[in-house]
Structures are given as structure tokens and as C-alpha cells.
Write an enzyme that holds these catalytic residues in place. Structure first.
Site, PDB file in Angstrom:
ATOM      1  CB  SER A 149      -0.943   0.003   1.205  1.00  0.00           C
ATOM      2  OG  SER A 149      -1.834  -1.086   1.123  1.00  0.00           O
ATOM      3  CD  GLU A 173      17.770   2.556   4.013  1.00  0.00           C
ATOM      4  OE1 GLU A 173      17.396   2.303   2.849  1.00  0.00           O
ATOM      5  OE2 GLU A 173      18.589   1.863   4.610  1.00  0.00           O
TER       6      GLU A 173
END
Length: 172
Positions: free
Chosen positions: A96, A122
Site C-alpha cells: 500500500s 530510509e
């Protein structure tokens, strides 16, 4: 061998996997769904030199969310402390988040055995994207070890929030 969701649940209760806080509804077929913590870091220098020190700007994600911008690099954190006492782990974006153009943990997905931390994430985005603290954006899976286990003792031991790069410690 990868643990199934039911085995992750069993290993959490056996104390061999740590997920704090743990919510059974975040268990998936072969992983556990992780939520975004409330803090983001952004490097302020246009030239990153870890040997010169890393200047960062801290962003608290407000209730109305925070817009991530393309061509920027953000460090976030999982809302959960996660790790395997007796298992290695891996963390990736969930589909998603990826379908919104958010890329997470594309270069450092491995969690060593014994590393129980709030994962530093990150984060880069392909287009402006509003994110919310507590949103499920990633998943972590657990792997059994083959051979002698050795617990993680690296420079990120005990991380409980967003941690900028500690690459400078490689030269000391």
C-alpha cells in the site's frame, strides 16, 4: 526458513521475537505490519559528509499529517521495537505504501539476530505524499538461522527512535 504469522505470534509469547507494542491485528501471513513513528529526520546540508558531522532537521508528524517531498531523503522510525532474539529479520515497505510511490528500506532491510530496536527507516517518495504517524507502512519478517547464532553488538544497539548515519564509526 521464514516464520508464518501464527509462528511469529507464538515466538512473541515465547520471548524469542520482540514486538513492542504487539497487536495481533497487525499479524500477516508471513510478517508483522509496522507503523510509522511520529518523528522524521531530514539532512539539512546539500552535501552529505558523515566525517564532518551530520546536521539534521527534526519534524514531528502532526495529527493532520506531514507531506514528504520528492528529491528529499527522510529518516523515519517504526512505532514498534522489533527484533528477533533467536531470529534474523527483514523490513520492507508494504504494498500500500509502495503503491503511493513511497520507497522504504531499499538498501538496508536486514535486522541481525539480537537487534531489538525501533527501526530507522530510509524513506524517499516519487511524488508529494502525506504521511501520518501510526499508519501501517512496512512489514517485518523473521528468518531462522543456520549455524551458530551470535547476537548483534553493532553501533545501532538499543536504538529507540530515528538514528542518523553512524558510518563515521567505521573509521574509528
Amino acid at each position: 526458513m521464514m516464520l508464518t504469522g501464527s509462528e511469529i505470534h507464538r515466538m512473541v509469547h515465547a520471548g524469542k521475537v520482540v514486538i513492542e507494542p504487539f497487536n495481533e491485528q497487525q499479524l500477516e501471513q508471513n510478517s508483522y505490519g509496522c507503523r510509522l513513528g511520529a518523528e522524521l529526520l531530514e539532512y539539512t546540508s546539500s552535501d552529505i559528509d558523515p566525517h564532518a558531522g551530520l546536521e539534521v532537521r527534526t519534524h514531528r508528524i502532526p495529527e493532520e499529517g506531514f507531506v514528504l517531498l520528492p528529491n528529499r531523503f527522510y529518516l523515519g522510525t517504526t512505532a514498534e521495537r522489533i527484533g528477533g532474539i533467536n531470529f534474523a529479520s527483514e523490513l520492507y515497505a508494504n504494498v500500500s505504501a509502495a503503491a503511493c510511490g513511497m520507497f522504504i528500506q531499499t538498501s538496508a532491510p536486514l535486522g541481525h539476530t539480537g537487534a531489538v530496536i525501533c527501526w530507522t527507516l530510509e524513506i524517499v517518495v516519487a511524488q508529494p505524499l502525506r504521511v501520518y504517524a501510526g499508519a501501517r507502512i512496512a512489514k517485518v519478517c523473521f528468518w531462522t538461522n543456520l549455524g551458530q547464532e551470535r547476537s548483534y553488538q553493532g553501533r545501532y544497539v538499543g536504538s529507540d527512535g530515528v538514528v542518523p548515519s553512524r558510518i563515521i564509526m567505521d573509521t574509528k
